[in-house]
Scaffold this motif. Structure first.
Motif, PDB file in Angstrom:
ATOM      1  N   ALA A  26       0.825  -1.209   0.000  1.00 21.15           N
ATOM      2  CA  ALA A  26       0.000   0.000   0.000  1.00 21.15           C
ATOM      3  C   ALA A  26       0.859   1.260   0.000  1.00 21.15           C
ATOM      4  CB  ALA A  26      -0.934  -0.005   1.214  1.00 21.15           C
ATOM      5  N   ILE A  27       1.899   1.262   0.824  1.00 19.36           N
ATOM      6  CA  ILE A  27       2.789   2.428   0.889  1.00 19.36           C
ATOM      7  C   ILE A  27       3.517   2.612  -0.439  1.00 19.36           C
ATOM      8  CG2 ILE A  27       4.865   3.353   1.985  1.00 19.36           C
ATOM      9  CD1 ILE A  27       3.912   1.986   4.585  1.00 19.36           C
ATOM     10  N   SER A  28       3.958   1.509  -1.043  1.00 22.29           N
ATOM     11  CA  SER A  28       4.678   1.578  -2.312  1.00 22.29           C
ATOM     12  C   SER A  28       3.793   2.146  -3.412  1.00 22.29           C
ATOM     13  CB  SER A  28       5.173   0.185  -2.721  1.00 22.29           C
ATOM     14  OG  SER A  28       6.047  -0.354  -1.754  1.00 22.29           O
ATOM     15  N   LEU A  29       2.573   1.613  -3.551  1.00 24.59           N
ATOM     16  CA  LEU A  29       1.668   2.091  -4.594  1.00 24.59           C
ATOM     17  C   LEU A  29       1.276   3.540  -4.361  1.00 24.59           C
ATOM     18  CD1 LEU A  29      -0.652  -1.029  -5.031  1.00 24.59           C
ATOM     19  CD2 LEU A  29       1.090  -0.209  -6.613  1.00 24.59           C
ATOM     20  N   SER A  30       1.036   3.884  -3.105  1.00 25.21           N
ATOM     21  CA  SER A  30       0.662   5.265  -2.784  1.00 25.21           C
ATOM     22  C   SER A  30       1.775   6.240  -3.155  1.00 25.21           C
ATOM     23  CB  SER A  30       0.344   5.372  -1.287  1.00 25.21           C
ATOM     24  OG  SER A  30       0.063   6.712  -0.938  1.00 25.21           O
ATOM     25  N   TYR A  31       3.009   5.886  -2.848  1.00 25.98           N
ATOM     26  CA  TYR A  31       4.134   6.774  -3.157  1.00 25.98           C
ATOM     27  C   TYR A  31       4.291   6.949  -4.668  1.00 25.98           C
ATOM     28  CZ  TYR A  31       8.837   8.417  -3.993  1.00 25.98           C
ATOM     29  OH  TYR A  31       9.910   9.119  -4.475  1.00 25.98           O
ATOM     30  N   LEU A  32       4.227   5.846  -5.412  1.00 20.90           N
ATOM     31  CA  LEU A  32       4.415   5.925  -6.860  1.00 20.90           C
ATOM     32  C   LEU A  32       3.330   6.774  -7.519  1.00 20.90           C
ATOM     33  CD1 LEU A  32       5.467   2.234  -7.641  1.00 20.90           C
ATOM     34  CD2 LEU A  32       6.929   4.264  -7.657  1.00 20.90           C
ATOM     35  N   ARG A  33       2.109   6.643  -7.031  1.00 21.09           N
ATOM     36  CA  ARG A  33       1.015   7.428  -7.613  1.00 21.09           C
ATOM     37  C   ARG A  33       1.138   8.903  -7.253  1.00 21.09           C
ATOM     38  NH1 ARG A  33      -3.182   2.656  -5.941  1.00 21.09           N
ATOM     39  NH2 ARG A  33      -2.997   1.416  -7.868  1.00 21.09           N
ATOM     40  N   SER A  74      11.941   6.014   0.668  1.00 18.88           N
ATOM     41  CA  SER A  74      13.322   6.350   0.333  1.00 18.88           C
ATOM     42  C   SER A  74      13.914   5.326  -0.635  1.00 18.88           C
ATOM     43  CB  SER A  74      14.168   6.406   1.610  1.00 18.88           C
ATOM     44  OG  SER A  74      15.534   6.622   1.300  1.00 18.88           O
ATOM     45  N   HIS A  75      13.671   4.030  -0.360  1.00 19.71           N
ATOM     46  CA  HIS A  75      14.164   2.972  -1.256  1.00 19.71           C
ATOM     47  C   HIS A  75      13.514   3.083  -2.634  1.00 19.71           C
ATOM     48  CE1 HIS A  75      16.654   0.746   1.521  1.00 19.71           C
ATOM     49  NE2 HIS A  75      15.679   0.699   2.420  1.00 19.71           N
ATOM     50  N   LEU A  76      12.210   3.368  -2.639  1.00 14.56           N
ATOM     51  CA  LEU A  76      11.514   3.502  -3.916  1.00 14.56           C
ATOM     52  C   LEU A  76      11.998   4.721  -4.684  1.00 14.56           C
ATOM     53  CD1 LEU A  76       7.860   2.553  -2.935  1.00 14.56           C
ATOM     54  CD2 LEU A  76       9.351   1.327  -4.507  1.00 14.56           C
ATOM     55  N   ARG A  77      12.290   5.788  -3.975  1.00 15.98           N
ATOM     56  CA  ARG A  77      12.774   7.009  -4.634  1.00 15.98           C
ATOM     57  C   ARG A  77      14.083   6.728  -5.357  1.00 15.98           C
ATOM     58  NH1 ARG A  77      13.288   9.794  -0.392  1.00 15.98           N
ATOM     59  NH2 ARG A  77      11.083  10.382  -0.291  1.00 15.98           N
ATOM     60  N   GLN A  78      14.962   5.984  -4.701  1.00 14.76           N
ATOM     61  CA  GLN A  78      16.249   5.661  -5.311  1.00 14.76           C
ATOM     62  C   GLN A  78      16.071   4.754  -6.533  1.00 14.76           C
ATOM     63  OE1 GLN A  78      18.830   4.024  -2.287  1.00 14.76           O
ATOM     64  NE2 GLN A  78      18.304   5.624  -0.828  1.00 14.76           N
ATOM     65  N   SER A  79      15.095   3.850  -6.463  1.00 16.65           N
ATOM     66  CA  SER A  79      14.878   2.916  -7.570  1.00 16.65           C
ATOM     67  C   SER A  79      14.133   3.551  -8.725  1.00 16.65           C
ATOM     68  CB  SER A  79      14.090   1.690  -7.079  1.00 16.65           C
ATOM     69  OG  SER A  79      14.796   1.011  -6.068  1.00 16.65           O
ATOM     70  N   LEU A  90      12.264  -5.506  -8.020  1.00 15.08           N
ATOM     71  CA  LEU A  90      13.114  -6.248  -7.096  1.00 15.08           C
ATOM     72  C   LEU A  90      12.854  -5.842  -5.650  1.00 15.08           C
ATOM     73  CD1 LEU A  90      16.510  -6.327  -9.050  1.00 15.08           C
ATOM     74  CD2 LEU A  90      14.898  -8.211  -8.689  1.00 15.08           C
ATOM     75  N   PHE A  91      12.610  -4.553  -5.419  1.00 15.50           N
ATOM     76  CA  PHE A  91      12.306  -4.090  -4.062  1.00 15.50           C
ATOM     77  C   PHE A  91      11.029  -4.749  -3.553  1.00 15.50           C
ATOM     78  CE2 PHE A  91       9.846  -1.189  -1.380  1.00 15.50           C
ATOM     79  CZ  PHE A  91      10.703  -1.058  -0.302  1.00 15.50           C
ATOM     80  N   THR A  92       9.985  -4.748  -4.378  1.00 12.18           N
ATOM     81  CA  THR A  92       8.709  -5.370  -3.984  1.00 12.18           C
ATOM     82  C   THR A  92       8.877  -6.864  -3.777  1.00 12.18           C
ATOM     83  OG1 THR A  92       7.543  -3.719  -5.321  1.00 12.18           O
ATOM     84  CG2 THR A  92       6.285  -5.628  -4.598  1.00 12.18           C
ATOM     85  N   LEU A  93       9.599  -7.506  -4.692  1.00 11.63           N
ATOM     86  CA  LEU A  93       9.834  -8.946  -4.597  1.00 11.63           C
ATOM     87  C   LEU A  93      10.531  -9.295  -3.283  1.00 11.63           C
ATOM     88  CD1 LEU A  93      10.019 -11.828  -5.756  1.00 11.63           C
ATOM     89  CD2 LEU A  93      12.099 -11.116  -6.950  1.00 11.63           C
TER      90      LEU A  93
END
Length: 258
Positions: free
Chosen positions: A20-27, A97-102, A116-119
């Motif tokens: 949820a946090i990952s999808l929210s950040y990307l959107r 932060s990890h998603l921002r770098q990726s 890879l982060f999600t996996l």
């Protein structure tokens, strides 16, 4: 059955928080094209977790592996609870932060980084669940308890997505943490007993085996631990209710969920 339910409930919900946090950040950051990388990461992580569970369940010489795996499971649960308690407040920031770098990488590299982060994050929860459920493989209605836990995680996830400002996630994680710590005691006793039975402790194996023989699930001590699995979390919930602690507050995990 109860152990399996709580394990899959907690692990399933933690996996949901990560997604949820990952999808929210990307959107919110305008990187909608990368949400498919998260979806692919989830799908592959589920396959990896299922494969890991299958290999663990069908491992050769399981009697020799039972003790060490139970010890690893106990250490894993303890680390998970303590780690989440300590870093829960900054969980959301760490993930972003990890998603921002990726995600700032060009083209395919960004997709691969998010995938890879999600996996890694989701499969870690899945393998941990498989490892814990393996310790309960002789439990009656294990599959039913695990399925109920997954369904419960989905319901809590839905409630969080709709009424996140009202759900006291901090209390939820406190109650399940107490349950899991009691479960760790059971795992440690089983681990020591099985390792002594396989003569892994040298000259101490027989004395330790004899001493822990009376601590099994059917003993008075085993029954006390089983009751404690329910009574201690219930007592903590009642205490928080009487002291006003069940009202929604910003805690380690409520903050993480925002």
């Amino acid at each position: 059955m109860l152990q399996a339910l709580v394990i899959t409930l907690r692990e399933g919900f933690e996996a949901f928080l990560i997604v949820a946090i990952s999808l929210s950040y990307l959107r919110k950051s305008g990187r909608h094209a990368l949400t498919s990388a998260v979806h692919w990461g989830i799908a592959v992580a589920m396959c990896v977790s299922a494969l890991g569970g299958y290999l663990l369940y069908h491992a050769a010489n399981q009697e020799w592996l039972d003790g060490p795996l139970a010890m690893i499971a106990a250490a894993s649960v303890t680390w998970m609870v303590v780690h989440m308690w300590r870093v829960g407040r900054r969980m959301k920031g760490d993930i972003e932060s990890h998603l921002r770098q990726s995600s700032v990488k060009p083209g395919a590299a960004a997709f691969l980084g998010v995938f890879l982060f999600t996996l890694l994050m989701v499969s870690r929860e899945g393998i941990e669940t498989a490892l814990l459920l393996m310790q309960l493989r002789e439990t009656v209605h294990l599959a039913l308890g695990a399925a109920a836990g997954v369904a419960g995680a989905a319901i809590v996830a839905w409630l969080w997505s709709r009424y996140g400002h009202r759900v006291n996630l901090s209390l939820f994680f406190q109650v399940t943490a107490i349950f899991l710590f009691v479960f760790v005691v059971q795992l440690l006793i089983a681990s020591v007993h099985e390792m002594s039975e396989q003569n892994m402790m040298g000259a101490l194996s027989q004395p330790i085996h004899d001493a822990t023989e009376s601590w099994g699930p059917d003993s008075a001590f085993g029954h006390a631990l089983t009751y404690a699995l329910v009574l201690l979390p219930a007592a903590w919930l009642a205490f928080k209710g009487l002291t006003g602690g069940t009202s929604h507050k910003t805690g380690p995990h409520t903050a993480a969920a925002r």
